[in-house]
Design an enzyme around this catalytic site. Sequence first.
Site, PDB file in Angstrom:
ATOM      1  N   ASP A   1     -20.720   0.130 -26.771  1.00 15.06           N
ATOM      2  CA  ASP A   1     -19.540   0.993 -26.698  1.00 15.06           C
ATOM      3  C   ASP A   1     -19.810   2.391 -27.247  1.00 15.06           C
ATOM      4  O   ASP A   1     -18.891   3.193 -27.407  1.00 15.06           O
ATOM      5  CB  ASP A   1     -18.353   0.365 -27.433  1.00 15.06           C
ATOM      6  CG  ASP A   1     -18.608   0.161 -28.924  1.00 15.06           C
ATOM      7  OD1 ASP A   1     -19.738   0.444 -29.376  1.00 15.06           O
ATOM      8  OD2 ASP A   1     -17.685  -0.295 -29.625  1.00 15.06           O
TER       9      ASP A   1
ATOM     10  N   ILE B   1     -20.716   3.117 -30.217  1.00 15.76           N
ATOM     11  CA  ILE B   1     -20.450   3.170 -31.660  1.00 15.76           C
ATOM     12  C   ILE B   1     -21.456   2.288 -32.378  1.00 15.76           C
ATOM     13  O   ILE B   1     -21.637   1.120 -32.017  1.00 15.76           O
ATOM     14  CB  ILE B   1     -19.012   2.699 -31.973  1.00 15.76           C
ATOM     15  CG1 ILE B   1     -18.002   3.621 -31.282  1.00 15.76           C
ATOM     16  CG2 ILE B   1     -18.768   2.679 -33.485  1.00 15.76           C
ATOM     17  CD1 ILE B   1     -16.578   3.111 -31.336  1.00 15.76           C
TER      18      ILE B   1
ATOM     19  N   ASP C   1     -21.901   0.030 -34.614  1.00 13.72           N
ATOM     20  CA  ASP C   1     -21.214  -0.943 -35.469  1.00 13.72           C
ATOM     21  C   ASP C   1     -22.191  -1.700 -36.355  1.00 13.72           C
ATOM     22  O   ASP C   1     -21.865  -2.059 -37.482  1.00 13.72           O
ATOM     23  CB  ASP C   1     -20.418  -1.933 -34.605  1.00 13.72           C
ATOM     24  CG  ASP C   1     -19.286  -1.255 -33.854  1.00 13.72           C
ATOM     25  OD1 ASP C   1     -18.307  -0.874 -34.508  1.00 13.72           O
ATOM     26  OD2 ASP C   1     -19.393  -1.089 -32.633  1.00 13.72           O
TER      27      ASP C   1
ATOM     28  N   GLU D   1     -26.466  -0.961 -29.570  1.00 13.72           N
ATOM     29  CA  GLU D   1     -26.336   0.094 -28.558  1.00 13.72           C
ATOM     30  C   GLU D   1     -27.634   0.401 -27.826  1.00 13.72           C
ATOM     31  O   GLU D   1     -27.709   1.375 -27.093  1.00 13.72           O
ATOM     32  CB  GLU D   1     -25.816   1.385 -29.213  1.00 13.72           C
ATOM     33  CG  GLU D   1     -24.513   1.229 -29.977  1.00 13.72           C
ATOM     34  CD  GLU D   1     -23.367   0.727 -29.107  1.00 13.72           C
ATOM     35  OE1 GLU D   1     -23.278   1.164 -27.935  1.00 13.72           O
ATOM     36  OE2 GLU D   1     -22.580  -0.111 -29.576  1.00 13.72           O
TER      37      GLU D   1
ATOM     38  N   TYR E   1     -21.733  13.297 -28.023  1.00 17.41           N
ATOM     39  CA  TYR E   1     -23.139  13.705 -28.024  1.00 17.41           C
ATOM     40  C   TYR E   1     -23.546  14.320 -26.687  1.00 17.41           C
ATOM     41  O   TYR E   1     -24.608  14.923 -26.592  1.00 17.41           O
ATOM     42  CB  TYR E   1     -24.048  12.518 -28.322  1.00 17.41           C
ATOM     43  CG  TYR E   1     -24.049  12.062 -29.770  1.00 17.41           C
ATOM     44  CD1 TYR E   1     -23.119  12.554 -30.678  1.00 17.41           C
ATOM     45  CD2 TYR E   1     -24.966  11.134 -30.227  1.00 17.41           C
ATOM     46  CE1 TYR E   1     -23.104  12.133 -31.995  1.00 17.41           C
ATOM     47  CE2 TYR E   1     -24.970  10.702 -31.555  1.00 17.41           C
ATOM     48  CZ  TYR E   1     -24.033  11.206 -32.427  1.00 17.41           C
ATOM     49  OH  TYR E   1     -24.030  10.789 -33.729  1.00 17.41           O
TER      50      TYR E   1
ATOM     51  N   ASP F   1     -30.293  13.532 -27.043  1.00 16.55           N
ATOM     52  CA  ASP F   1     -30.204  12.225 -27.697  1.00 16.55           C
ATOM     53  C   ASP F   1     -30.816  11.118 -26.846  1.00 16.55           C
ATOM     54  O   ASP F   1     -31.398  10.180 -27.384  1.00 16.55           O
ATOM     55  CB  ASP F   1     -28.738  11.896 -28.011  1.00 16.55           C
ATOM     56  CG  ASP F   1     -28.157  12.828 -29.056  1.00 16.55           C
ATOM     57  OD1 ASP F   1     -28.510  12.675 -30.234  1.00 16.55           O
ATOM     58  OD2 ASP F   1     -27.368  13.714 -28.694  1.00 16.55           O
TER      59      ASP F   1
ATOM     60  N   GLU G   1     -28.148  16.202 -21.741  1.00 16.46           N
ATOM     61  CA  GLU G   1     -28.036  17.657 -21.855  1.00 16.46           C
ATOM     62  C   GLU G   1     -28.276  18.350 -20.515  1.00 16.46           C
ATOM     63  O   GLU G   1     -28.597  19.535 -20.473  1.00 16.46           O
ATOM     64  CB  GLU G   1     -29.016  18.181 -22.905  1.00 16.46           C
ATOM     65  CG  GLU G   1     -28.755  17.681 -24.315  1.00 16.46           C
ATOM     66  CD  GLU G   1     -27.393  18.094 -24.857  1.00 16.46           C
ATOM     67  OE1 GLU G   1     -26.990  19.251 -24.625  1.00 16.46           O
ATOM     68  OE2 GLU G   1     -26.727  17.262 -25.512  1.00 16.46           O
TER      69      GLU G   1
ATOM     70  N   HIS H   1     -62.353   1.445 -13.652  1.00 12.22           N
ATOM     71  CA  HIS H   1     -63.196   0.907 -12.583  1.00 12.22           C
ATOM     72  C   HIS H   1     -63.843   2.012 -11.744  1.00 12.22           C
ATOM     73  O   HIS H   1     -64.743   1.735 -10.939  1.00 12.22           O
ATOM     74  CB  HIS H   1     -62.389  -0.057 -11.691  1.00 12.22           C
ATOM     75  CG  HIS H   1     -61.524   0.610 -10.673  1.00 12.22           C
ATOM     76  ND1 HIS H   1     -60.169   0.813 -10.852  1.00 12.22           N
ATOM     77  CD2 HIS H   1     -61.815   1.114  -9.453  1.00 12.22           C
ATOM     78  CE1 HIS H   1     -59.667   1.405  -9.784  1.00 12.22           C
ATOM     79  NE2 HIS H   1     -60.648   1.595  -8.918  1.00 12.22           N
TER      80      HIS H   1
ATOM     81  N   ASP I   1     -57.230  -1.183 -17.163  1.00 17.61           N
ATOM     82  CA  ASP I   1     -58.042  -0.358 -16.263  1.00 17.61           C
ATOM     83  C   ASP I   1     -57.753   1.119 -16.533  1.00 17.61           C
ATOM     84  O   ASP I   1     -57.067   1.797 -15.772  1.00 17.61           O
ATOM     85  CB  ASP I   1     -57.721  -0.727 -14.811  1.00 17.61           C
ATOM     86  CG  ASP I   1     -58.630  -0.031 -13.810  1.00 17.61           C
ATOM     87  OD1 ASP I   1     -59.677   0.499 -14.231  1.00 17.61           O
ATOM     88  OD2 ASP I   1     -58.277  -0.019 -12.608  1.00 17.61           O
TER      89      ASP I   1
ATOM     90  N   SER J   1     -58.068   5.805  -6.216  1.00 16.88           N
ATOM     91  CA  SER J   1     -58.198   5.201  -7.543  1.00 16.88           C
ATOM     92  C   SER J   1     -58.381   6.248  -8.632  1.00 16.88           C
ATOM     93  O   SER J   1     -59.073   7.249  -8.443  1.00 16.88           O
ATOM     94  CB  SER J   1     -59.390   4.242  -7.568  1.00 16.88           C
ATOM     95  OG  SER J   1     -59.099   3.069  -6.862  1.00 16.88           O
TER      96      SER J   1
END
Length: 583
Positions: A242, A244, A246, A253, A276, A283, A290, A380, A429, A525
């Site tokens: 959510d 938060i 907690d 989260e 945020y 973040d 952002e 390789h 590899d 490769s």
Amino acid sequence: MKLLHVFLLFLCFHLSFCKVTYTSQEDLVEKKCLAKKHTHLSCNKVFCQPWQICIEGTCICKLPYQCPKNGTTVCATNGRSFPTYCQQKSLECLRPGTKFLNNGTCTAEGKFSVSLKHGNTDSEGIVEVKLVDQDKTMFICKSSWSMREANVACLDLGFQQGADTQRRFKLSNLSINSTECLHVHCRGLETSLAECTFTKRRTMGYQDLADVVCYTQKADSPTNDFFQCVNGKYISQMKACDGINDCGDQSDELCCKACQGKSFHCKSGVCIPSQYRCNGEVDCITGEDEVGCEGFASVAQEETEILTADMDAERRRIKSLLPKLSCGVKNRRHIRRKRIVGGKRAQLGDLPWQVGIKDASGITCGGIYIGGCWILTAAHCLRASKTHHYQIWTTVVDWIHPDRKRIVIEYVDRIIFHENYNAGTYQNDIALMEMKKDGNKKDCELPRSIPACVPWSPYLFQPNDTCIVSGWGREKDNEKVFSLQWGEVKLISNCSKFYGNRFYEKEMECAGTYDGSIDACKGDSGGPLVCMDANNVTYVWGVVSWGENCGKPEFPGVYTKVANYFDWISYHVGRPFISQYNV
């Protein structure tokens, strides 16, 4: 009608206007991720604090001298002054117990305290504090109180699991003669309320005062409706994902398929608070919080008397002083063209991190420039006995008719193979090539090359993300290709369904198109599979490793998953060369 449904489903995901509906709260949580026990110290999921560094997926304490030198003097609870907030937090991280006291120099009478009043036990009550430069204690305003502040207050009082999310302090009629209270704002990961910002407000009575019940092991036995935090705390399942914190350690989260309410969902499976979004600080590790912030309205703060320094602003300032690494950003805008096998010819500047590895027979493999004198490629592709016969060709788009004025050719000083490379299974590899420096020069000069960023987290990109593979490989009819080709492919969640037990999920990545129209092939490769984040920064997500029946449906290409080798690469090339964050 069926085609209409398919078309609408495509629009839904492509334009992101459809909301995913989950049948229960548990469906929001990714069980496989939970088993990894991520917390606020898991730098695969979150950014470390500026006084920490990321090692093997965990934020660990820096030594104080590793902090930026610029900053303001702070005082700790042991009466010692520190040149910067970062140095004080670094030492506290190394030796928990001595906490931040105040911004500025230490004074003999300086003291901060937090206590709980009018409770029946020492774990509950109305929150009262004494600020360093105040003569009297004051209560906290309820209007500013949230789980962020509650967790910090309880941690400050010695309750390591923070505040109880289930229990409420029962207030009776109290006679409190107080006309003012303190408004407090915390980020939620502080170790003391002294680090939070305090302002003064008016109060009308005890109903306006903040209270808390700190979490203790005496809490009710958990049921199936509870979510267990990594720190052992139990919260309601309804409180997971959510935005938060907690749990107090953020573990509720960090493993989320989606987020509740207005909280913001990062692609990496993290839920962050809505405030945020577009706050000027990245973040989400993938940066999308952002992006698209033009015209985004910020919430104006009420004018009040500020009593303490804003240490969260100081934290952000310290972050801005950390070393910046330039990688993954091209000098020219990438021009997308209609959608290697099925690929299109690259133009000069399209893929400035792509290099060709040439031996006596020509360019036999690709590689990726990652900065300094270092090339990343597949193990390789190389033979230790031929180290000094290899050449690194940069800015090559056509190796039959090379532009000699633009091409830079470097020789190889040494090759570092992964110590656990298995030629039979293609596990690990991956290899590094260090180019020779010219004369007395301290570094290699590749004027038209730009390093691709090295991913530090396996959560930066997700299945179905579109990425780009490039190289000089063969077409599906085995016809040789002399010009650099590129094509768009999608990441595929788990290739065990295609390759059985030959696919190792931790070390390998799958990518392709469902019809096989674009794929890496023989000769590609060692070359790059690159993905771009929300800010168009390019990461080398994979190194072309192996596959079967290139260009055929249900035979996607298999790549070495570079994020799994971040610490191995940094050990050999030096962390500053490849670390964008958490340094």
